[in-house]
Design a protein around this motif. Structure first.
Motif, PDB file in Angstrom:
ATOM      1  N   THR A  56      39.915  35.501  44.165  1.00  0.00           N
ATOM      2  CA  THR A  56      38.482  35.294  44.053  1.00  0.00           C
ATOM      3  C   THR A  56      37.994  35.641  42.648  1.00  0.00           C
ATOM      4  O   THR A  56      38.708  36.235  41.833  1.00  0.00           O
ATOM      5  CB  THR A  56      37.733  36.161  45.065  1.00  0.00           C
ATOM      6  N   HIS A  57      36.742  35.284  42.386  1.00  0.00           N
ATOM      7  CA  HIS A  57      36.153  35.634  41.090  1.00  0.00           C
ATOM      8  C   HIS A  57      36.067  37.153  40.933  1.00  0.00           C
ATOM      9  O   HIS A  57      36.214  37.679  39.812  1.00  0.00           O
ATOM     10  CB  HIS A  57      34.760  35.023  40.962  1.00  0.00           C
ATOM     11  N   GLU A  58      35.842  37.865  42.042  1.00  0.00           N
ATOM     12  CA  GLU A  58      35.807  39.327  41.987  1.00  0.00           C
ATOM     13  C   GLU A  58      37.172  39.887  41.590  1.00  0.00           C
ATOM     14  O   GLU A  58      37.255  40.865  40.829  1.00  0.00           O
ATOM     15  CB  GLU A  58      35.365  39.898  43.334  1.00  0.00           C
ATOM     16  N   ASP A  59      38.248  39.298  42.093  1.00  0.00           N
ATOM     17  CA  ASP A  59      39.600  39.719  41.686  1.00  0.00           C
ATOM     18  C   ASP A  59      39.799  39.512  40.190  1.00  0.00           C
ATOM     19  O   ASP A  59      40.333  40.378  39.494  1.00  0.00           O
ATOM     20  CB  ASP A  59      40.664  38.916  42.452  1.00  0.00           C
ATOM     21  N   ALA A  61      37.503  39.341  37.867  1.00  0.00           N
ATOM     22  CA  ALA A  61      36.672  40.274  37.107  1.00  0.00           C
ATOM     23  C   ALA A  61      37.318  41.653  37.016  1.00  0.00           C
ATOM     24  O   ALA A  61      37.207  42.338  35.993  1.00  0.00           O
ATOM     25  CB  ALA A  61      35.288  40.373  37.746  1.00  0.00           C
ATOM     26  N   ARG A  62      38.009  42.082  38.083  1.00  0.00           N
ATOM     27  CA  ARG A  62      38.681  43.396  38.040  1.00  0.00           C
ATOM     28  C   ARG A  62      39.836  43.385  37.035  1.00  0.00           C
ATOM     29  O   ARG A  62      40.062  44.363  36.323  1.00  0.00           O
ATOM     30  CB  ARG A  62      39.199  43.758  39.433  1.00  0.00           C
ATOM     31  N   ASP A 130      36.090  30.217  39.275  1.00  0.00           N
ATOM     32  CA  ASP A 130      35.423  30.865  40.400  1.00  0.00           C
ATOM     33  C   ASP A 130      36.428  31.372  41.424  1.00  0.00           C
ATOM     34  O   ASP A 130      36.233  32.437  42.014  1.00  0.00           O
ATOM     35  CB  ASP A 130      34.465  29.883  41.089  1.00  0.00           C
ATOM     36  N   ARG A 131      37.521  30.624  41.589  1.00  0.00           N
ATOM     37  CA  ARG A 131      38.452  30.920  42.667  1.00  0.00           C
ATOM     38  C   ARG A 131      39.736  30.135  42.426  1.00  0.00           C
ATOM     39  O   ARG A 131      39.718  29.063  41.826  1.00  0.00           O
ATOM     40  CB  ARG A 131      37.779  30.523  43.989  1.00  0.00           C
ATOM     41  N   ARG A 157      33.800  27.738  38.081  1.00  0.00           N
ATOM     42  CA  ARG A 157      32.707  28.656  38.407  1.00  0.00           C
ATOM     43  C   ARG A 157      31.385  27.908  38.467  1.00  0.00           C
ATOM     44  O   ARG A 157      31.086  27.053  37.633  1.00  0.00           O
ATOM     45  CB  ARG A 157      32.626  29.761  37.354  1.00  0.00           C
ATOM     46  N   SER A 544      34.494  51.563  38.028  1.00  0.00           N
ATOM     47  CA  SER A 544      35.542  50.816  38.718  1.00  0.00           C
ATOM     48  C   SER A 544      36.804  50.844  37.882  1.00  0.00           C
ATOM     49  O   SER A 544      36.773  50.556  36.679  1.00  0.00           O
ATOM     50  CB  SER A 544      35.111  49.362  38.941  1.00  0.00           C
TER      51      SER A 544
END
Length: 620
Positions: A56-59, A61-62, A130-131, A157, A544
């Motif tokens: 995912t986009h959250e992955d 970003a991390r 985005d993914r 995205r 984070s």
């Protein structure tokens, strides 16, 4: 990062599905992950029999990646060879298959070069993703040529209306990145006609480092610029449309061991317009999607500051597809589709043929009720001036109990020869071979998924046999020509595990693949047998943290005049952190290769030393 047995995590369906996102609307937070790449229709990831990884986009970003390779590096079964850093030649191996035996899609569009037959993943900016959905194993029965090792689909995205982003990052080797984006809402005013369009831009520049130990002692830098416009519009209750226009381009320097060209300009442009019409026919929910798109791939190589040794290759692929998805019952779906694409080549090198058509039809069905899931697909491709291929996928899964499932998959694939393979002009040293046949494969896979003591785990065992491998070989006079001579076998096992506890989220990905040339009983070059990674992410207050460990085993390379050379195993540790200074402003940092490991994935090619980056992001 989500592996298919972890699908009870709450995730919304991405706005950039290969079928229109307005029709298959975003999932509520209590629903499970929906994927589309395995069947070109929406399938709950728990139901899918194929081995699926969703990033995912959250992955992303991390991780704070500086290349697509950084995003994919920890996926079990994926390995890379890098001839230097960002901007240099890179090969991606999925389950031991060749880099041109992995199909790469952007929002359903093929983006490989028709001349080379492979995809330049270095030009794809992580900021515009985005993914990502990764299907491991053959999917030629759904997508056609190239999908022997698997399929990697990247979804661009898309920002919501009135959403804005901006950011700046600086770091090692004079790295600079600038990014921005904005979303615009639009409404047709008929009560249903809501939609939005976004534009995102990204620019990266670096002085780089010296990539080749044996030539041109200088830094090899790069510049990349990317822009994407993506939107969707609900016209009425039944009709929805979406669109994409995307351009990635770059300039990079490299070292040439033989002299000559040492700079390259690359461009990859893609556009897509897609419409989906939905209706209920009796008890059948029917969705018909028509897509029209194009991909252009451009590469120019030249000597630094001159037009000497200039060569240009430009390929264009016009693509059309018609897909009908029928959800007959909640437990039964049928999918029928037609694909057509025309490939054209324009080059400073004159090819005997520079255009071909590919036409295909396919059918797919998925049944899932009670403990049993059954899948079947068949496809026929006609590749002009080459041959026709019929491929299949078949699978059966059984839910033993609430925590455990076992599945057996089988499938075939093929890779059509590229323009270079077929028609590269004859010289005193080499030529193409117009009599080549497609490479073909057969795969069988056993999947075991379970949850034990709150640890989600999956074991995958697979065997792939590839026939008619195309290899450029010399004759007695050292004249090189491609021929269908080799056979290869890949035997592998993968293990993935994920656990939430002990202060954060833990994930382990491990793989072993024995990729062997059957004629010589030697390992296929530049592929490590052993792979292991561990990821840990946690929050300490508002801070984070993400920690990543990678291990790659020994691999072999083949050096002209020397023969086989063994390359050592290596260990990498990467760190990322982010902290929200305000609700809209975030500071982030990343350190790659923390312990400054010195390693090679190709003989004499340097890799990135320890590097640090710091950035500021604004979002509202």
């Amino acid at each position: 990062m989500n592996i298919k047995h972890l699908s009870k995590l709450a995730v919304a369906v991405g706005a950039a599905l290969s079928l229109n996102a307005n029709v298959y609307a975003q999932a509520p937070a209590d629903e499970e992950i929906i994927t589309v790449t395995g069947s070109r229709s929406p399938v709950n990831i728990d139901t899918a029999l194929a081995s699926v990884v969703v990033i995912t986009h959250e992955d992303i970003a991390r991780i704070q990646p500086k290349s697509l390779n950084d995003v994919l590096a920890t996926v079990a079964g994926i390995d890379f060879t890098n001839q230097g850093g960002r901007g240099q030649l890179s090969s991606l191996f999925l389950r031991g298959t060749n880099s041109n035996q992995v199909l790469v899609l952007i929002d359903g569009i093929r983006v490989s070069s028709a001349s080379l037959g492979s995809t330049n993943t270095q030009i794809i900016a992580p900021e515009l993703i985005d993914r990502i959905e990764i299907i491991k194993g053959p999917r030629a029965a759904i997508w056609g040529s190239d999908a022997i090792g698997g399929v990697i689909q990247i979804f661009t995205r898309q920002l919501e209306g009135s959403e804005y982003i901006a950011g700046v990052t600086v770091g090692a080797d004079d790295y600079r990145q600038y990014k921005a984006g904005a979303g615009i809402a639009h409404d047709l005013g008929n009560g249903m006609g809501k939609g939005h369009t976004s534009i995102t831009v990204n620019r990266e520049k670096s002085d780089g480092f010296d990539v080749l130990k044996t030539a041109e002692e200088d830094n090899d830098g790069y510049e990349y610029d990317s822009v994407a416009i993506k939107g969707q519009q609900q016209v009425n209750h039944q009709l929805a449309i979406d669109w994409l226009a995307r351009a990635d381009q770059g300039d990079n320097e490299y070292d040439n061991a033989f002299g000559g060209a040492n700079e390259a300009e690359t461009r990859n442009h893609a556009w897509l317009v897609r419409g989906t019409y939905s209706q209920i026919i009796g008890h059948v929910q029917n969705h018909t999607t028509v897509s029209l798109g194009q991909n252009r791939d451009y590469s120019e190589n030249y000597l630094d500051g001159t037009d000497v040794f200039t060569t240009v290759f430009e390929t264009r692929r016009d693509q059309f597809s018609l897909v009908n998805h029928a959800q007959v019952f909640p437990f039964l779906q049928f999918n029928l589709g037609v694909d057509y694409y025309n490939e054209q080549l324009n080059s400073t090198t004159d090819f005997a043929k520079d255009e071909r058509d590919v036409t295909a039809v396919y059918a797919h069905s998925l049944y899932s009720k009670n403990q049993l899931t059954v899948e079947a697909a068949i496809r026929h491709d006609d590749v002009e001036n080459v041959d026709s291929e019929t491929t299949y996928n078949a699978g059966i899964g059984y839910q033993i109990n609430d925590e455990t499932r076992i599945a057996l998959n089988a499938g075939s694939g093929f890779k059509a020869p590229s323009f270079n393979d077929l028609y590269f002009p004859a010289s005193q040293f080499s030529s193409g071979n117009p009599d080549l046949q497609s490479e073909t494969s057969d795969t069988i896979e056993l999947v075991f998924e379970t949850n034990y003591a709150d640890v989600d785990m999956a074991f995958n065992f697979y065997q792939t046999d590839v026939d008619n491998l195309i290899v450029w070989l010399p004759d007695a006079n050292f004249f090189y020509q491609p021929t269908n001579v080799n056979e290869a076998e890949m035997l592998g096992v993968e293990f993935t595990a994920k656990y939430q506890g002990f202060g954060g989220q833990h994930q382990i990905n491990a793989g072993y693949v024995d990729a062997e040339d059957k004629a010589t009983n030697e390992q296929l070059i530049r592929r490590a047998k052993d792979q292991f990674s561990y990821q840990f992410d946690t929050n300490i207050g508002h801070l984070s943290l993400y920690v990543e460990y990678q291990y790659r085993g020994e691999r072999e390379d083949n050096v002209f005049g020397v023969g086989r050379v063994k390359l050592d195993s290596y260990h990498l540790v990467n760190l990322s952190a982010s902290y929200p200074v305000t609700p809209n402003l975030t500071v982030e940092s990343r350190i790659t290769n923390l312990f400054n490991e010195n390693y090679e994935t190709a003989v004499n090619y340097n890799t990135q030393d320890r590097a640090a980056y710091i950035g500021i992001n604004y979002a509202m």
